[in-house]
Design an enzyme around this catalytic site. Structure first.
Site, PDB file in Angstrom:
ATOM      1  N   TRP A 147       0.390  -1.454  -0.347  1.00  0.00           N
ATOM      2  CA  TRP A 147      -0.278   0.215   0.136  1.00  0.00           C
ATOM      3  C   TRP A 147       0.772   1.399   0.020  1.00  0.00           C
ATOM      4  CZ3 TRP A 147       1.210   2.620   3.729  1.00  0.00           C
ATOM      5  CH2 TRP A 147       2.476   2.043   5.264  1.00  0.00           C
ATOM      6  N   ASN A 148       2.025   0.850   0.252  1.00  0.00           N
ATOM      7  CA  ASN A 148       3.092   2.645   0.735  1.00  0.00           C
ATOM      8  C   ASN A 148       3.242   2.896  -0.585  1.00  0.00           C
ATOM      9  OD1 ASN A 148       4.604   0.770  -0.865  1.00  0.00           O
ATOM     10  ND2 ASN A 148       6.464   1.781   0.656  1.00  0.00           N
ATOM     11  N   LYS A 171      -3.117  -8.294  -7.713  1.00  0.00           N
ATOM     12  CA  LYS A 171      -3.964  -7.687  -6.312  1.00  0.00           C
ATOM     13  C   LYS A 171      -3.422  -6.928  -5.238  1.00  0.00           C
ATOM     14  CE  LYS A 171      -3.661  -9.382  -2.038  1.00  0.00           C
ATOM     15  NZ  LYS A 171      -3.533  -7.726  -1.955  1.00  0.00           N
ATOM     16  N   PRO A 172      -3.726  -5.653  -5.934  1.00  0.00           N
ATOM     17  CA  PRO A 172      -3.187  -4.654  -4.988  1.00  0.00           C
ATOM     18  C   PRO A 172      -3.630  -4.879  -3.202  1.00  0.00           C
ATOM     19  CG  PRO A 172      -4.655  -3.616  -6.443  1.00  0.00           C
ATOM     20  CD  PRO A 172      -4.785  -5.078  -7.127  1.00  0.00           C
ATOM     21  N   ALA A 173      -3.193  -4.041  -2.776  1.00  0.00           N
ATOM     22  CA  ALA A 173      -3.352  -4.164  -1.099  1.00  0.00           C
ATOM     23  C   ALA A 173      -4.863  -3.337  -1.187  1.00  0.00           C
ATOM     24  CB  ALA A 173      -2.254  -3.158  -0.518  1.00  0.00           C
ATOM     25  N   GLY A 224       6.310  -6.317  -0.863  1.00  0.00           N
ATOM     26  CA  GLY A 224       5.879  -6.665   0.146  1.00  0.00           C
ATOM     27  C   GLY A 224       6.445  -6.878   1.280  1.00  0.00           C
ATOM     28  N   GLU A 246      10.412  -8.536  -4.009  1.00  0.00           N
ATOM     29  CA  GLU A 246      10.708  -7.081  -3.857  1.00  0.00           C
ATOM     30  C   GLU A 246      10.266  -6.276  -2.292  1.00  0.00           C
ATOM     31  OE1 GLU A 246      12.225  -4.670  -5.527  1.00  0.00           O
ATOM     32  OE2 GLU A 246      12.359  -5.871  -7.181  1.00  0.00           O
ATOM     33  N   LEU A 247      10.958  -6.106  -1.398  1.00  0.00           N
ATOM     34  CA  LEU A 247      10.953  -6.909   0.212  1.00  0.00           C
ATOM     35  C   LEU A 247      11.814  -5.662   0.815  1.00  0.00           C
ATOM     36  CD1 LEU A 247      11.578 -11.151   0.410  1.00  0.00           C
ATOM     37  CD2 LEU A 247       9.245  -9.713  -0.633  1.00  0.00           C
ATOM     38  N   CYS A 280      10.015   1.594   1.595  1.00  0.00           N
ATOM     39  CA  CYS A 280      11.078   0.553   1.183  1.00  0.00           C
ATOM     40  C   CYS A 280      12.389   1.010   1.632  1.00  0.00           C
ATOM     41  CB  CYS A 280      10.525  -0.463   0.640  1.00  0.00           C
ATOM     42  SG  CYS A 280      10.824  -0.050  -1.265  1.00  0.00           S
ATOM     43  N   GLU A 377      12.640  -3.097  10.741  1.00  0.00           N
ATOM     44  CA  GLU A 377      12.642  -2.365   9.965  1.00  0.00           C
ATOM     45  C   GLU A 377      11.659  -1.427  10.427  1.00  0.00           C
ATOM     46  OE1 GLU A 377      10.041  -3.292   6.316  1.00  0.00           O
ATOM     47  OE2 GLU A 377      10.798  -1.957   5.043  1.00  0.00           O
TER      48      GLU A 377
HETATM   49  P1  NAD Z   1       2.487  -7.355   3.475  1.00  0.00           P
HETATM   50  O1  NAD Z   1       3.592  -8.200   2.968  1.00  0.00           O
HETATM   51  O2  NAD Z   1       2.449  -7.427   5.063  1.00  0.00           O
HETATM   52  O3  NAD Z   1       1.923  -6.360   2.208  1.00  0.00           O
HETATM   53  C1  NAD Z   1       2.204  -7.035   0.949  1.00  0.00           C
HETATM   54  C2  NAD Z   1       1.057  -7.280  -0.267  1.00  0.00           C
HETATM   55  O4  NAD Z   1       1.065  -8.405  -0.005  1.00  0.00           O
HETATM   56  C3  NAD Z   1      -0.370  -6.682   0.617  1.00  0.00           C
HETATM   57  O5  NAD Z   1      -1.322  -6.370  -0.811  1.00  0.00           O
HETATM   58  C4  NAD Z   1      -0.923  -8.131   0.801  1.00  0.00           C
HETATM   59  O6  NAD Z   1      -2.189  -7.494   0.484  1.00  0.00           O
HETATM   60  C5  NAD Z   1      -0.706  -9.299   0.255  1.00  0.00           C
HETATM   61  N1  NAD Z   1       0.001 -10.099   1.468  1.00  0.00           N
HETATM   62  C6  NAD Z   1      -0.235 -10.624   2.495  1.00  0.00           C
HETATM   63  N2  NAD Z   1      -0.034 -11.199   2.910  1.00  0.00           N
HETATM   64  C7  NAD Z   1      -0.523 -12.352   1.747  1.00  0.00           C
HETATM   65  C8  NAD Z   1      -0.210 -13.604   2.201  1.00  0.00           C
HETATM   66  N3  NAD Z   1       0.214 -14.754   3.022  1.00  0.00           N
HETATM   67  N4  NAD Z   1      -0.074 -14.442   0.130  1.00  0.00           N
HETATM   68  C9  NAD Z   1      -0.284 -13.011  -0.253  1.00  0.00           C
HETATM   69  N5  NAD Z   1       0.241 -11.623  -0.326  1.00  0.00           N
HETATM   70  C10 NAD Z   1      -0.357 -11.909   0.767  1.00  0.00           C
HETATM   71  O7  NAD Z   1       3.875  -5.483   3.329  1.00  0.00           O
HETATM   72  P2  NAD Z   1       2.797  -3.873   4.217  1.00  0.00           P
HETATM   73  O8  NAD Z   1       2.728  -4.570   5.351  1.00  0.00           O
HETATM   74  O9  NAD Z   1       1.778  -4.443   2.834  1.00  0.00           O
HETATM   75  O10 NAD Z   1       4.126  -3.433   2.672  1.00  0.00           O
HETATM   76  C11 NAD Z   1       5.031  -3.011   3.563  1.00  0.00           C
HETATM   77  C12 NAD Z   1       6.243  -3.961   3.501  1.00  0.00           C
HETATM   78  O11 NAD Z   1       6.231  -3.590   2.178  1.00  0.00           O
HETATM   79  C13 NAD Z   1       8.048  -3.309   3.953  1.00  0.00           C
HETATM   80  O12 NAD Z   1       8.415  -4.321   4.245  1.00  0.00           O
HETATM   81  C14 NAD Z   1       8.996  -2.477   2.989  1.00  0.00           C
HETATM   82  O13 NAD Z   1       9.174  -2.177   2.611  1.00  0.00           O
HETATM   83  C15 NAD Z   1       8.143  -3.734   1.990  1.00  0.00           C
HETATM   84  N6  NAD Z   1       7.443  -2.494   0.493  1.00  0.00           N
HETATM   85  C16 NAD Z   1       9.265  -3.373  -0.134  1.00  0.00           C
HETATM   86  C17 NAD Z   1       9.080  -2.485  -1.941  1.00  0.00           C
HETATM   87  C18 NAD Z   1      10.443  -2.761  -2.665  1.00  0.00           C
HETATM   88  O14 NAD Z   1      10.484  -2.837  -4.418  1.00  0.00           O
HETATM   89  N7  NAD Z   1      11.385  -3.514  -2.118  1.00  0.00           N
HETATM   90  C19 NAD Z   1       8.527  -1.190  -2.014  1.00  0.00           C
HETATM   91  C20 NAD Z   1       7.634  -1.031  -0.999  1.00  0.00           C
HETATM   92  C21 NAD Z   1       7.023  -1.936  -0.293  1.00  0.00           C
END
Ligand code: NAD
Length: 476
Positions: A147-148, A171-173, A224, A246-247, A280, A377
């Site tokens: 979502w960020n 599947k966006p957030a 995520g 991309e974590l 991130c 983080e």
């Molecule tokens: P998150 O992992 O909780 O969620 C990310 C996405 O994954 C969402 O769409 C969510 O609905 C989905 N998701 C959650 N559980 C799932 C599952 N079991 N199976 C499949 N999909 C699932 O992350 P967040 O808290 O929403 O976002 C923040 C994180 O994302 C931070 O760690 C940030 O650093 C990272 N991020 C990384 C980058 C990059 O380019 N490296 C960019 C943006 C954000």
């Protein structure tokens, strides 16, 4: 619009499930949306598989016309799109406009780049043989995003995959679907055929499971957390799903004693709190050379204390709310735990006494490598200050993390800059630069921060397969 988009139609979820979207600045409900599950995802994958037959045969020139038209549509509607983004994410309007501009740029850039997916002709060791390598679209891709950056995160994956000739189930957030609807609408209005892009909002776990279990889906592009990235890695062996990950990050910032303190402190105050620290590659662990530590801390605190927190629609607001109550509470909890470890707050760190998930930006000292603010983080408006003595100490502390996404170095000494850049174990290093990224540049993390790349030339090939064509029996 504002529903699931499957096989060219905006539809409700099969099971009739819904979810409420909340404005993080007011805590009010924005809209109720259909919430998809595994069954909806199954149908979406089938639609994408069928659409792939024709879409993969189109030329990159045909695909470019649609992508460029979508880019123009975004530019023409920038203010409205940005308004939706502020409502769902809370970020300041200027940041939202900037993000949509980059999303449009990504569509345009990949429209052109796919035309240059050149193969290779390889000289062989036999006169009757010819070898060449070509690139082909990978197939149906699942794109799951955080979502960020509600427009940028999806746009960089969608643009590259569509330009490559793939079809998508995205599947966006759940917290920021409005921007994704807008992005999809721009493509649909530009002539994207039915089934090429299918959009689901809903239960992440069951949608993710279906993506991993369904052999028709060839790859998941995931943006995520490292936690969920690892869950996907665990499940990927079932049907051999490829992954781009991309974590999370935990970026160190090395500030050497020779910098312009005033200029660097002012820029740091703004860079750290962009998007409320929910980035991130957010500069997070600030390591300041001992000789300038006190002065830097004082000037930085001065600038951070001036940041205006509020609703992203208000004039002059630098920092909006955190995305959810949960995110706010997790940031406040980290701060409490840091205080229990002797951390000292120089400014900020308190909740605002009003509706919305607001936290005043904080500067913190008294922390070391064992602090929760060094190990985790943060993803929020806390800026911990650490000190170092000399380049070896700085590099050792910077690399002391499981993450490896971005790192920053500030110095006027060329030797220091080069040595630091080469020794930092991160996929992205910014030298005297707070924005070390670009549409045209590869973006990816080392260690637990991911695998593969988005954006740039590398981002295109994440969605293409390489094929060797070897011809024998030719007249020698
Ligand atoms: P998150 O992992 O909780 O969620 C990310 C996405 O994954 C969402 O769409 C969510 O609905 C989905 N998701 C959650 N559980 C799932 C599952 N079991 N199976 C499949 N999909 C699932 O992350 P967040 O808290 O929403 O976002 C923040 C994180 O994302 C931070 O760690 C940030 O650093 C990272 N991020 C990384 C980058 C990059 O380019 N490296 C960019 C943006 C954000």
């Amino acid at each position: 619009m504002n529903k699931l988009y499957i096989n060219g139609e905006w539809v409700d979820a099969i099971d009739g499930e819904t979810l409420d979207l909340i404005n993080p600045a007011t805590e009010e409900k924005i809209i109720t949306l259909p919430a998809a599950g595994g069954k909806d995802c199954h149908i979406a994958i089938a639609a994408a598989e069928k659409a792939f037959v024709q879409w993969s045969k189109t030329t990159p020139y045909t695909r470019a016309v649609i992508l460029k038209s979508a880019a123009q549509y975004i530019r023409d509607n920038l203010t409205a799109f940005a308004g939706d983004m502020v409502t769902e994410s809370g970020k300041p309007l200027a940041e939202a406009k900037g993000e949509w501009t980059v999303a449009a740029n990504l569509f345009e850039w990949y429209a052109e780049e796919a035309k240059r997916a050149y193969g290779r002709v390889i000289p062989t060791n036999r006169p009757d043989k010819r070898s060449s390598v070509i690139w082909q679209p990978m197939g149906v891709i699942g794109v799951i995003t955080a979502w960020n950056f509600p427009a940028y995160n999806p746009a960089r994956a969608w643009a590259a995959a569509l330009a490559a000739g793939c079809t998508l189930v995205v599947k966006p957030a759940e917290t920021t679907p409005l921007s994704a609807f807008r992005l999809a609408d721009a493509l649909i209005r530009s002539g994207l055929p039915p089934g090429v892009l299918n959009l689901l909002i809903g239960d992440p776990a069951s949608i993710g499971e279906e993506m991993l279990n369904n052999p028709a889906l060839r790859k998941i592009s995931f943006t995520g957390s490292t936690r969920v990235g690892k869950l996907l890695m665990d499940g990927a062996s079932r049907t051999h799903t490829k992954l781009s990950l991309e974590l999370g990050g935990n970026a160190p910032v090395l500030i050497f004693g020779d910098v312009d303190i005033e200029k660097t402190a002012r820029a740091a105050a703004s860079a750290r709190f962009r998007n409320n620290g929910q980035v991130c590659i957010a500069p997070q662990r600030f390591y300041v050379e001992q000789s300038i530590f006190e002065r830097f801390a004082e000037r930085l605190t001065h600038y951070v204390a001036q940041l205006k927190v509020g609703n992203g629609f208000e004039e002059g607001v630098h920092v909006g709310p955190l995305i959810t109550r949960r995110q706010r509470d997790s940031v406040l909890d980290l701060l409490e735990r840091a205080k229990a470890q002797q951390a000292r707050v120089l400014t900020g760190g308190q909740r605002l006494d009003q509706k919305g998930f607001f936290v005043q930006p904080a500067v913190i000292t008294g922390v070391d490598q064992s602090s929760v603010l060094a190990r985790n983080e943060i993803f929020g408006p806390l800026l911990p200050l650490f000190s170092f003595e000399g380049i070896d100490d700085a590099i050792e502390k910077a690399n002391d993390t499981e993450y490896g996404l971005a790192a920053y170095v500030f110095t006027n000494d060329l030797n220091t800059a080069l040595l630091a850049a080469e020794r930092l174990e991160f996929g992205i290093v910014g030298i005297n630069e707070w924005a070390p990224h670009g549409t045209e540049a590869p973006f990816g993390g080392w260690k637990h921060s991911g695998q593969g790349h988005e954006s740039g030339q590398e981002g295109l090939y994440e969605y293409m397969e390489k094929k060797l064509i070897s011809i024998g029996g030719l007249p020698g």
